[in-house]
Design an enzyme around this catalytic site. Structure first.
Site, mmCIF file in Angstrom:
data_model
loop_
_atom_site.group_PDB
_atom_site.id
_atom_site.type_symbol
_atom_site.label_atom_id
_atom_site.label_comp_id
_atom_site.label_asym_id
_atom_site.label_seq_id
_atom_site.Cartn_x
_atom_site.Cartn_y
_atom_site.Cartn_z
ATOM 1 N N ASP A 38 54.482 -20.590 -34.066
ATOM 2 C CA ASP A 38 53.495 -21.467 -32.805
ATOM 3 C C ASP A 38 54.786 -22.640 -32.997
ATOM 4 O OD1 ASP A 38 52.134 -22.026 -30.757
ATOM 5 O OD2 ASP A 38 50.883 -23.296 -32.517
ATOM 6 N N GLY A 93 43.841 -28.826 -34.548
ATOM 7 C CA GLY A 93 45.358 -27.855 -35.094
ATOM 8 C C GLY A 93 44.942 -26.526 -34.377
ATOM 9 N N ILE A 136 40.948 -31.960 -37.081
ATOM 10 C CA ILE A 136 41.603 -33.423 -38.763
ATOM 11 C C ILE A 136 41.044 -34.294 -38.237
ATOM 12 C CG2 ILE A 136 44.187 -34.053 -39.283
ATOM 13 C CD1 ILE A 136 45.531 -31.331 -37.456
ATOM 14 N N GLY A 142 40.946 -25.023 -36.252
ATOM 15 C CA GLY A 142 39.938 -26.525 -36.815
ATOM 16 C C GLY A 142 40.616 -27.810 -36.022
ATOM 17 N N ILE A 169 41.525 -37.256 -36.059
ATOM 18 C CA ILE A 169 43.015 -37.421 -35.197
ATOM 19 C C ILE A 169 43.496 -36.693 -35.134
ATOM 20 C CG2 ILE A 169 43.219 -39.927 -37.466
ATOM 21 C CD1 ILE A 169 44.582 -37.451 -39.351
ATOM 22 N N GLY A 170 43.550 -35.129 -34.339
ATOM 23 C CA GLY A 170 43.827 -34.631 -34.400
ATOM 24 C C GLY A 170 43.009 -33.046 -34.273
#
Length: 494
Positions: free
Chosen positions: A128, A18, A23, A21, A15-16
């Protein structure tokens, strides 16, 4: 084969991503609860997940801070299990065609201030700050802004003595160049002021749709960073905030004048936008742009379905169907937006490209008249469809409620508010939906919520021992495919 971490968390689709890493969507096999699972290879050059998990644990308990469920090593991966959240602000920004209204920006700003103030109060800076790292919640927390991705965060003072870290120079750029502060580009050690300056860039980005240093050409990353820094140094605060309320300029000027170890006046910064909200007669009702647009579209489509069911409209007719071309999608969105502006004219006040000064609240409120005029070109059948859809929803909601020994309250009718204020069109249906979501949450009913960028990846598990169900997969995603368009006839007159 179930691919798990922590024995009880099953890994699903990606789903995404980071800072360090990927996710994945996950499920608690015991409770059925949906979670997010972040995986990082133990062979990573700069492993950060262990550090990030400790920061999450230290910050736990704060509003808008995801709760960490489990952290550990599985096979060749470090894994962290945290709360599953909704779409990021960048996803929602794209959904709204890359422009937020002033009301939405102000409501987001007030929550984002609180998150940053809490992090700073716990002796950390984020380093960030960007739209991708702020996510909306799900269910009863759907209107709460959450902050994620603490892989680059840093302790800026001692936990016990509160002694600030020393001033340093010649530091490499940490974070995202587009939103990084000027001092970060200059190689100065980051502190609280830099998080707040980055937040200012995010808010201006939401209002204007872009920042002056986007789209610069460069052949190397260093050259790109240098050109962004040069542009930021040459753009004055007045130019950067032109066309926006004066409060944005005051905010940026305050952040840029903070000293390295100075404690920001968070109350003053929040008060700037609270006062602006009062001047513009906004209500902090958590009804964001995407909420109003989705609600408007749902009501129109609800009426379309009812008309088709009654036989008053042909699902394959030109009036009820639409092409899937890009031009038609843009036209559809514009019609939905005009419908929302017609029904909720005081909500949709936007930055205007032709404004070269800081508009006063009175000038901004005049957009209400322009919104009504812009929506006057809509076909009457669209406006009637929205009204009928909203009325049908109010009539059907009492029938959908669970029967009990006590009589169910009847929905309130729309009434014109005194002093010429806007009618109360939307709170009741949305609040009832939130109540149903809350009841589902309490009953531990899994809620299927995904981010706008989710696509199921292909998982290759040939290199894993199938007898060890707790070993995570070797994630090798195929190129992501764009989501399939709806077939023709899914939008009424749009």
């Amino acid at each position: 084969m179930d691919l798990r971490v922590g024995r009880k968390f099953r890994i699903g689709r990606k789903i995404g991503s980071g800072s360090f890493g990927d996710i994945y969507h996950g499920t608690n096999l015991i409770s059925g609860e949906e979670v997010a699972i972040k995986l990082e290879s133990i062979r990573s050059r700069h492993p950060q997940l262990d550090y990030e998990s400790r920061v999450y644990r230290y910050l736990s308990g704060g509003v808008g801070i995801p709760f960490i469920r489990w952290f550990g090593r599985e096979g060749e991966y470090n894994a962290m299990v945290i709360d599953l959240l909704g779409p990021s602000l960048e996803d929602l920004f794209n959904y709204c065609h890359r422009r937020f209204s002033f009301k939405t920006v102000i409501m987001l700003a007030l929550q984002m201030f609180c998150r940053i103030q809490y992090i700073h109060g716990r002796s950390f800076i984020h380093r960030d700050i960007k739209p991708d790292n702020f996510l909306m919640g799900v269910g009863r927390r759907g209107s709460t802004v959450h902050v994620i991705d603490f892989g680059l965060s840093k302790k800026y003072r001692d936990f016990n003595t509160h002694r600030h870290i020393p001033y340093r120079e010649n530091k490499s750029l940490t974070g995202t160049a587009r939103y990084a502060s000027v001092n970060t580009h200059l190689g100065i050690e980051q502190s609280r002021r830099d998080d707040l300056e980055s937040l200012g860039y995010v808010l201006i980005y939401f209002c204007k749709g872009s920042l002056p240093w986007q789209g610069l050409k460069a052949t190397t990353k260093k050259q790109k960073y240098d050109r962004i820094m040069e542009k930021k140094l040459n753009v004055s605060v007045e130019t950067l905030c032109s066309g926006l309320p004066l409060e944005f300029q005051e905010y940026m000027a305050y952040c840029k004048n903070l000293k390295f170890d100075e404690k920001p006046d968070y109350l003053f910064l929040a008060r700037l936008f609270k006062d602006l909200s009062i001047k513009l007669e906004y209500h902090n009702d958590h009804l964001f742009d995407w909420t109003m647009l989705r609600y408007t579209k749902a009501m129109v489509e609800k009426q379309r379905d009812l008309l088709i069911e009654k036989g008053d409209l042909n699902a394959n007719s030109n009036a009820a169907s639409a092409s899937n071309s890009t031009d038609n999608k843009s036209e559809t969105f514009n019609k939905i937006k005009l419908l929302a502006m017609k029904k909720f004219p005081t909500h949709f006040h936007y930055y205007k490209n032709e404004d070269k000064h800081n508009p006063s609240p009175e000038e901004i409120k005049q957009q209400t008249i322009l919104n009504n005029n812009a929506a006057s070109s809509l076909p009457e059948e669209l406006l009637n469809a929205l009204d009928k859809g909203m009325e049908n929803l109010r009539q059907q909601q009492p029938q959908q409620q669970v029967q009990s020994s006590q009589p169910q309250p009847q929905p309130q009718q729309l009434q014109q508010q005194p002093n010429g204020q806007r009618p109360n069109y939307y709170p009741e249906p949305l609040l009832q939906q939130q109540q149903r979501d809350s009841q589902e949450q309490q009953q531990q009913v899994p809620m299927a919520t995904t981010r706008a960028t989710q696509y199921p990846p292909q998982i290759n598990s040939n290199n894993f021992n199938t007898n060890q169900a707790s070993v995570p997969p070797q994630m090798r995603s195929n190129p992501q495919q764009p989501p399939q368009d709806k077939p023709a006839g899914q939008s009424i007159w749009l």
